[in-house]
Design a protein around this motif. Structure first.
Motif, PDB file in Angstrom:
ATOM      1  N   ALA A  89     -40.222 -64.287 -42.356  1.00 29.95           N
ATOM      2  CA  ALA A  89     -39.210 -63.247 -42.157  1.00 29.95           C
ATOM      3  C   ALA A  89     -39.269 -62.679 -40.741  1.00 29.95           C
ATOM      4  O   ALA A  89     -38.226 -62.457 -40.104  1.00 29.95           O
ATOM      5  CB  ALA A  89     -39.403 -62.140 -43.188  1.00 29.95           C
ATOM      6  N   TRP A  90     -40.466 -62.427 -40.229  1.00 30.91           N
ATOM      7  CA  TRP A  90     -40.594 -61.917 -38.858  1.00 30.91           C
ATOM      8  C   TRP A  90     -40.042 -62.922 -37.849  1.00 30.91           C
ATOM      9  O   TRP A  90     -39.348 -62.549 -36.899  1.00 30.91           O
ATOM     10  CB  TRP A  90     -42.052 -61.619 -38.547  1.00 30.91           C
ATOM     11  N   ASN A  91     -40.356 -64.201 -38.041  1.00 33.20           N
ATOM     12  CA  ASN A  91     -39.850 -65.214 -37.115  1.00 33.20           C
ATOM     13  C   ASN A  91     -38.322 -65.255 -37.111  1.00 33.20           C
ATOM     14  O   ASN A  91     -37.680 -65.364 -36.058  1.00 33.20           O
ATOM     15  CB  ASN A  91     -40.405 -66.594 -37.484  1.00 33.20           C
ATOM     16  N   GLN A  92     -37.733 -65.169 -38.300  1.00 38.39           N
ATOM     17  CA  GLN A  92     -36.282 -65.194 -38.384  1.00 38.39           C
ATOM     18  C   GLN A  92     -35.674 -63.906 -37.806  1.00 38.39           C
ATOM     19  O   GLN A  92     -34.630 -63.933 -37.139  1.00 38.39           O
ATOM     20  CB  GLN A  92     -35.837 -65.377 -39.838  1.00 38.39           C
ATOM     21  N   GLY A  93     -36.331 -62.784 -38.050  1.00 38.80           N
ATOM     22  CA  GLY A  93     -35.859 -61.531 -37.489  1.00 38.80           C
ATOM     23  C   GLY A  93     -35.876 -61.540 -35.973  1.00 38.80           C
ATOM     24  O   GLY A  93     -34.970 -60.997 -35.321  1.00 38.80           O
ATOM     25  N   PHE A  94     -36.885 -62.185 -35.408  1.00 38.82           N
ATOM     26  CA  PHE A  94     -36.966 -62.275 -33.949  1.00 38.82           C
ATOM     27  C   PHE A  94     -35.753 -63.005 -33.381  1.00 38.82           C
ATOM     28  O   PHE A  94     -35.249 -62.663 -32.311  1.00 38.82           O
ATOM     29  CB  PHE A  94     -38.259 -62.987 -33.542  1.00 38.82           C
ATOM     30  N   ARG A  95     -35.276 -64.004 -34.097  1.00 40.02           N
ATOM     31  CA  ARG A  95     -34.117 -64.765 -33.612  1.00 40.02           C
ATOM     32  C   ARG A  95     -32.831 -63.944 -33.657  1.00 40.02           C
ATOM     33  O   ARG A  95     -31.858 -64.284 -32.996  1.00 40.02           O
ATOM     34  CB  ARG A  95     -33.980 -66.044 -34.438  1.00 40.02           C
ATOM     35  N   LEU A  96     -32.838 -62.862 -34.428  1.00 43.12           N
ATOM     36  CA  LEU A  96     -31.681 -61.975 -34.482  1.00 43.12           C
ATOM     37  C   LEU A  96     -31.788 -60.827 -33.484  1.00 43.12           C
ATOM     38  O   LEU A  96     -30.805 -60.139 -33.224  1.00 43.12           O
ATOM     39  CB  LEU A  96     -31.529 -61.394 -35.890  1.00 43.12           C
ATOM     40  N   ALA A  97     -32.977 -60.613 -32.954  1.00 43.50           N
ATOM     41  CA  ALA A  97     -33.223 -59.447 -32.112  1.00 43.50           C
ATOM     42  C   ALA A  97     -32.522 -59.573 -30.765  1.00 43.50           C
ATOM     43  O   ALA A  97     -32.440 -60.650 -30.186  1.00 43.50           O
ATOM     44  CB  ALA A  97     -34.725 -59.270 -31.897  1.00 43.50           C
ATOM     45  N   THR A  98     -32.053 -58.437 -30.258  1.00 41.53           N
ATOM     46  CA  THR A  98     -31.374 -58.393 -28.964  1.00 41.53           C
ATOM     47  C   THR A  98     -32.103 -57.518 -27.955  1.00 41.53           C
ATOM     48  O   THR A  98     -31.642 -57.370 -26.825  1.00 41.53           O
ATOM     49  CB  THR A  98     -29.941 -57.850 -29.131  1.00 41.53           C
ATOM     50  N   GLY A  99     -33.222 -56.912 -28.341  1.00 41.44           N
ATOM     51  CA  GLY A  99     -33.858 -55.899 -27.518  1.00 41.44           C
ATOM     52  C   GLY A  99     -34.669 -56.434 -26.353  1.00 41.44           C
ATOM     53  O   GLY A  99     -35.081 -57.594 -26.325  1.00 41.44           O
ATOM     54  N   ASP A 100     -34.923 -55.541 -25.399  1.00 38.43           N
ATOM     55  CA  ASP A 100     -35.841 -55.820 -24.296  1.00 38.43           C
ATOM     56  C   ASP A 100     -37.286 -55.754 -24.778  1.00 38.43           C
ATOM     57  O   ASP A 100     -38.182 -56.311 -24.145  1.00 38.43           O
ATOM     58  CB  ASP A 100     -35.633 -54.810 -23.169  1.00 38.43           C
ATOM     59  N   TYR A 101     -37.492 -55.043 -25.881  1.00 33.65           N
ATOM     60  CA  TYR A 101     -38.790 -54.979 -26.552  1.00 33.65           C
ATOM     61  C   TYR A 101     -38.560 -55.280 -28.027  1.00 33.65           C
ATOM     62  O   TYR A 101     -37.487 -55.023 -28.563  1.00 33.65           O
ATOM     63  CB  TYR A 101     -39.438 -53.595 -26.390  1.00 33.65           C
ATOM     64  N   VAL A 102     -39.586 -55.828 -28.662  1.00 34.82           N
ATOM     65  CA  VAL A 102     -39.480 -56.177 -30.079  1.00 34.82           C
ATOM     66  C   VAL A 102     -40.678 -55.585 -30.804  1.00 34.82           C
ATOM     67  O   VAL A 102     -41.826 -55.781 -30.387  1.00 34.82           O
ATOM     68  CB  VAL A 102     -39.440 -57.702 -30.283  1.00 34.82           C
ATOM     69  N   CYS A 103     -40.395 -54.856 -31.881  1.00 33.32           N
ATOM     70  CA  CYS A 103     -41.452 -54.318 -32.739  1.00 33.32           C
ATOM     71  C   CYS A 103     -41.439 -55.087 -34.052  1.00 33.32           C
ATOM     72  O   CYS A 103     -40.400 -55.208 -34.707  1.00 33.32           O
ATOM     73  CB  CYS A 103     -41.222 -52.831 -32.998  1.00 33.32           C
TER      74      CYS A 103
END
Length: 260
Positions: A89-103
């Motif tokens: 789930a985290w890996n897939q969420g990262f692919r949706l992320a648009t931020g300069d930082y990711v939590c």
């Protein structure tokens, strides 16, 4: 304007054995989820989008999460039919992320004021160092051999803090690589991070409460789970405890390349 992507993994069952409550906890994961999301709404003081990966389970939780989308608290909600494991789930969420930082965070973290701005400011203050940030040090990581130093501003350097909640940049996450599909995939990822020379920087005081600390899966129960994705690809999640080899070295199957 810079912003962050907060990726929350929600699972209403503790693991695929079906326990509703984590070991020693009086709260269910559903109860922890609400405290997690509402504290994000109240105490996130840095521009951010919230992405929730709903890992199957209680449909009432999904209904509540949809309500938070309607209220504008959650920006993106993905619901899996089955529990796909937090690392997937985290890996897939990262692919949706648009931020300069990711939590990356689990659903059992309750956030305190200034948690995100404090972590981001530390990453920006020490750009010459190989760092990820975490808003806290959990008790089992608060040991002399892992507590490396205290900086002049009070920030703490630790080797392994933050496996349940950490902040980094997309570039650093890509450098270290995706989470392995394993029941302790976060810990394996952190040890990979250490071998690559990264450390964790933490504010002078903890800025979250880990509601489900030591309330995860029973590592000594053995289970092998296989999921079939829509493209026909099979993903296996290793729930077999095999001692320190898997825990420290990782040797786990490479995450599937799946596009949403």
């Amino acid at each position: 304007m810079k912003h962050a992507s907060i990726i929350v993994c929600h699972y209403s069952l503790v693991d695929d054995f079906g326990e509703l409550r984590a070991t020693g906890s009086l709260m269910t994961r559903s109860e922890m989820l609400k405290r997690c999301i509402l504290s994000l709404k109240e105490n996130t003081d840095y521009p951010a989008e919230i992405i929730v990966m709903d890992n199957g389970g209680n449909p009432d939780d999904t209904d509540w999460l949809v309500g938070q989308v309607r209220e504008g608290v959650i920006d993106t909600l993905v619901r899996y039919k089955n529990n796909m494991n937090f690392a997937f789930a985290w890996n897939q969420g990262f692919r949706l992320a648009t931020g300069d930082y990711v939590c990356f965070t689990c659903n059992d973290i309750e956030f305190k004021p200034k948690w995100l701005s404090s972590c981001v400011s530390l990453l920006e203050k020490y750009p010459e160092r190989k760092l990820i940030a975490s808003p806290y040090i959990s008790p089992e990581k608060n040991r002399p051999n892992w507590n490396k130093e205290v900086l002049p501003d009070g920030a703490r350097i630790n080797s392994l803090a933050g496996s349940a909640c950490f902040i980094t940049t997309p570039e650093v996450f890509k450098d270290i690589g995706e989470m392995p599909h394993h029941r302790v995939g976060g810990s394996i990822w952190h040890r990979r991070m250490c071998r690559m020379g990264y450390q964790v920087i933490i504010p002078p005081v903890d800025l979250v409460e880990h509601l489900g600390f030591r309330g995860g899966t029973n590592y000594y129960r053995q289970l092998n789970i296989e999921r079939t994705l829509l493209n026909g690809e099979k993903v296996q999640f290793n729930y077999k405890y095999e001692g320190n080899k898997n825990y420290y070295e990782g040797g786990i199957q490479k995450p599937a390349e799946v596009k949403l």
